[in-house]
Design a protein around this motif. Sequence first.
Motif, short mmCIF file in Angstrom:
data_model
loop_
_atom_site.label_atom_id
_atom_site.label_comp_id
_atom_site.label_asym_id
_atom_site.label_seq_id
_atom_site.Cartn_x
_atom_site.Cartn_y
_atom_site.Cartn_z
N ARG A 138 44.56 48.18 42.08
CA ARG A 138 44.29 48.57 40.51
C ARG A 138 45.67 49.53 40.26
O ARG A 138 46.37 49.15 39.44
CB ARG A 138 43.21 49.41 40.31
N GLU A 139 45.97 50.23 41.09
CA GLU A 139 47.34 51.17 40.96
C GLU A 139 48.48 50.45 41.25
O GLU A 139 49.24 50.41 40.13
CB GLU A 139 47.28 52.16 42.04
N ARG A 185 40.46 48.42 46.47
CA ARG A 185 40.23 48.06 45.01
C ARG A 185 41.21 49.04 44.40
O ARG A 185 41.84 48.70 43.50
CB ARG A 185 38.90 48.06 44.64
N GLN A 186 40.92 50.27 44.76
CA GLN A 186 42.05 51.23 43.92
C GLN A 186 43.53 51.12 44.17
O GLN A 186 43.98 51.03 43.26
CB GLN A 186 41.41 52.79 44.41
N LEU A 224 41.87 43.38 35.50
CA LEU A 224 41.89 44.81 36.23
C LEU A 224 40.50 45.56 36.35
O LEU A 224 40.56 46.59 36.97
CB LEU A 224 42.73 45.83 34.91
N ASP A 225 39.43 44.46 36.15
CA ASP A 225 38.38 45.25 36.39
C ASP A 225 37.87 44.97 37.89
O ASP A 225 37.49 44.03 38.21
CB ASP A 225 37.10 44.38 35.63
N VAL A 226 38.15 46.09 38.84
CA VAL A 226 38.00 46.12 40.26
C VAL A 226 36.70 46.89 40.54
O VAL A 226 36.55 47.20 41.69
CB VAL A 226 39.15 46.52 40.83
#
Length: 70
Positions: free
Chosen positions: A52-53, A48-49, A67-69
């Motif tokens: 998002r990155e 997830r991170q 973008l809410d992960v």
Amino acid sequence: MQAKLSQLDVVSREEFDVQTQVLARTRQKLDLLEKNLNKLNNNLLILRQSNRELILRHGAVNKKVNLDVT
């Protein structure tokens, strides 16, 4: 006294020992499952991170990208 003892809801020593072994194996399996679940959760957090990155680094092609992960 023997009559009173026969009325008690008890198991034999053999059955007790068998159930003790079953419980020990079950605990071992549960411990392994908990470790595996923790590994999977950690991997999911890392993915997830990373996603998002990547989205933030390369920009969202579509403004509706969530973008809410968490």
